[in-house]
Design an enzyme around this catalytic site. Structure first.
Site, PDB file in Angstrom:
ATOM      1  N   LEU A  86     -51.339  46.963 -83.037  1.00  0.00           N
ATOM      2  CA  LEU A  86     -51.088  47.174 -84.462  1.00  0.00           C
ATOM      3  C   LEU A  86     -50.610  45.917 -85.189  1.00  0.00           C
ATOM      4  O   LEU A  86     -50.175  45.991 -86.336  1.00  0.00           O
ATOM      5  CB  LEU A  86     -50.094  48.324 -84.649  1.00  0.00           C
ATOM      6  CG  LEU A  86     -50.550  49.651 -84.031  1.00  0.00           C
ATOM      7  CD1 LEU A  86     -49.476  50.712 -84.194  1.00  0.00           C
ATOM      8  CD2 LEU A  86     -51.873  50.110 -84.614  1.00  0.00           C
ATOM      9  N   CYS A  87     -50.705  44.764 -84.534  1.00  0.00           N
ATOM     10  CA  CYS A  87     -50.317  43.502 -85.179  1.00  0.00           C
ATOM     11  C   CYS A  87     -51.427  43.008 -86.095  1.00  0.00           C
ATOM     12  O   CYS A  87     -52.604  43.134 -85.788  1.00  0.00           O
ATOM     13  CB  CYS A  87     -50.035  42.431 -84.126  1.00  0.00           C
ATOM     14  SG  CYS A  87     -48.413  42.572 -83.395  1.00  0.00           S
ATOM     15  N   HIS A  88     -51.010  42.420 -87.193  1.00  0.00           N
ATOM     16  CA  HIS A  88     -51.961  41.826 -88.129  1.00  0.00           C
ATOM     17  C   HIS A  88     -52.403  40.451 -87.633  1.00  0.00           C
ATOM     18  O   HIS A  88     -51.640  39.760 -86.967  1.00  0.00           O
ATOM     19  CB  HIS A  88     -51.309  41.659 -89.510  1.00  0.00           C
ATOM     20  CG  HIS A  88     -50.962  42.948 -90.157  1.00  0.00           C
ATOM     21  ND1 HIS A  88     -49.782  43.607 -89.897  1.00  0.00           N
ATOM     22  CD2 HIS A  88     -51.651  43.721 -91.034  1.00  0.00           C
ATOM     23  CE1 HIS A  88     -49.747  44.725 -90.602  1.00  0.00           C
ATOM     24  NE2 HIS A  88     -50.870  44.816 -91.299  1.00  0.00           N
ATOM     25  N   MET A 122     -43.621  38.924 -83.235  1.00  0.00           N
ATOM     26  CA  MET A 122     -44.487  39.295 -82.117  1.00  0.00           C
ATOM     27  C   MET A 122     -45.230  38.081 -81.566  1.00  0.00           C
ATOM     28  O   MET A 122     -45.441  37.970 -80.354  1.00  0.00           O
ATOM     29  CB  MET A 122     -45.466  40.396 -82.525  1.00  0.00           C
ATOM     30  CG  MET A 122     -44.799  41.728 -82.837  1.00  0.00           C
ATOM     31  SD  MET A 122     -43.697  42.327 -81.524  1.00  0.00           S
ATOM     32  CE  MET A 122     -44.840  42.493 -80.160  1.00  0.00           C
ATOM     33  N   GLU A 123     -45.601  37.162 -82.441  1.00  0.00           N
ATOM     34  CA  GLU A 123     -46.270  35.946 -81.986  1.00  0.00           C
ATOM     35  C   GLU A 123     -45.330  35.087 -81.148  1.00  0.00           C
ATOM     36  O   GLU A 123     -45.738  34.523 -80.122  1.00  0.00           O
ATOM     37  CB  GLU A 123     -46.813  35.171 -83.187  1.00  0.00           C
ATOM     38  CG  GLU A 123     -48.020  35.804 -83.848  1.00  0.00           C
ATOM     39  CD  GLU A 123     -47.741  37.067 -84.669  1.00  0.00           C
ATOM     40  OE1 GLU A 123     -48.705  37.744 -85.055  1.00  0.00           O
ATOM     41  OE2 GLU A 123     -46.561  37.386 -84.937  1.00  0.00           O
ATOM     42  N   ASP A 137     -47.438  32.349 -62.415  1.00  0.00           N
ATOM     43  CA  ASP A 137     -48.720  32.179 -61.727  1.00  0.00           C
ATOM     44  C   ASP A 137     -48.767  30.851 -60.972  1.00  0.00           C
ATOM     45  O   ASP A 137     -49.298  30.779 -59.864  1.00  0.00           O
ATOM     46  CB  ASP A 137     -49.872  32.256 -62.733  1.00  0.00           C
ATOM     47  CG  ASP A 137     -51.218  32.050 -62.073  1.00  0.00           C
ATOM     48  OD1 ASP A 137     -51.528  32.783 -61.102  1.00  0.00           O
ATOM     49  OD2 ASP A 137     -51.961  31.153 -62.508  1.00  0.00           O
TER      50      ASP A 137
END
EC number: 4.6.1.17
Length: 167
Positions: A86-88, A122-123, A137
């Protein structure tokens, strides 16, 4: 739970990504003002002193872990809307991913900037998360017990609610 300055401004009791029926939806930001936005997030990779030394000296079999994780974090910030449903999509104007190397850990900090209608928290969180996953990793062959920990937003500014800082 950590307290934050301005926390009461955020406790409206409503979830912005649910409609009146409780269904998930993308928030309509059409009418929001375009403002300068900044967010800072951080996380920690916990490992052994031997692995920290390998990372610091470039002695890992897969190469320069910090450079690879930095690029991975930047790339991830740019792809957040592809990963978080739901992120733009945002036009990011800057992404910095930095590392603080400790004796038994590496702190990852991401700063994301944009001039847009919605925040870039969020970014920043995605940049930190993917940088941490990339570090894991690259070290898992020598320390499969390494731990990614304490991913959180430290600071945000811009928009209607102004500045928020974790205390």
């Amino acid at each position: 739970m950590a307290r934050a300055s301005g926390a009461s401004d955020y406790r409206s009791g409503e979830l912005s990504h649910q409609d009146e029926r409780g269904a998930a939806h993308m928030v309509d930001i059409t009418e929001k003002a375009t403002t300068k936005r900044t967010a800072v997030a951080a996380g920690i990779l916990r490992t052994s002193a031997q692995v920290v030394a390998l990372i610091s000296t470039g002695g890992l079999p897969k190469g320069d872990a910090l450079a690879t994780a930095r690029v991975a974090g930047i790339m991830a910030a740019k792809r957040t809307s592809d990963l978080i449903p739901l992120c733009h999509q945002l036009a990011l104007t800057g992404v910095d991913v930095d590392f603080t190397v400790g004796q038994l850990d590496i702190e990852i900090t991401a700063t994301v900037r944009s001039t847009d209608r919605t925040g870039v928290e969020m970014e920043a969180l995605t940049a930190v998360s993917v940088a941490a996953l990339t570090l894991y990793d690259m070290i898992k062959a020598v320390d499969p017990g390494a731990l990614i920990d304490d991913i959180r937003v430290l600071h945000k500014e811009g928009g209607r609610r102004g500045t928020w800082t974790r205390r």
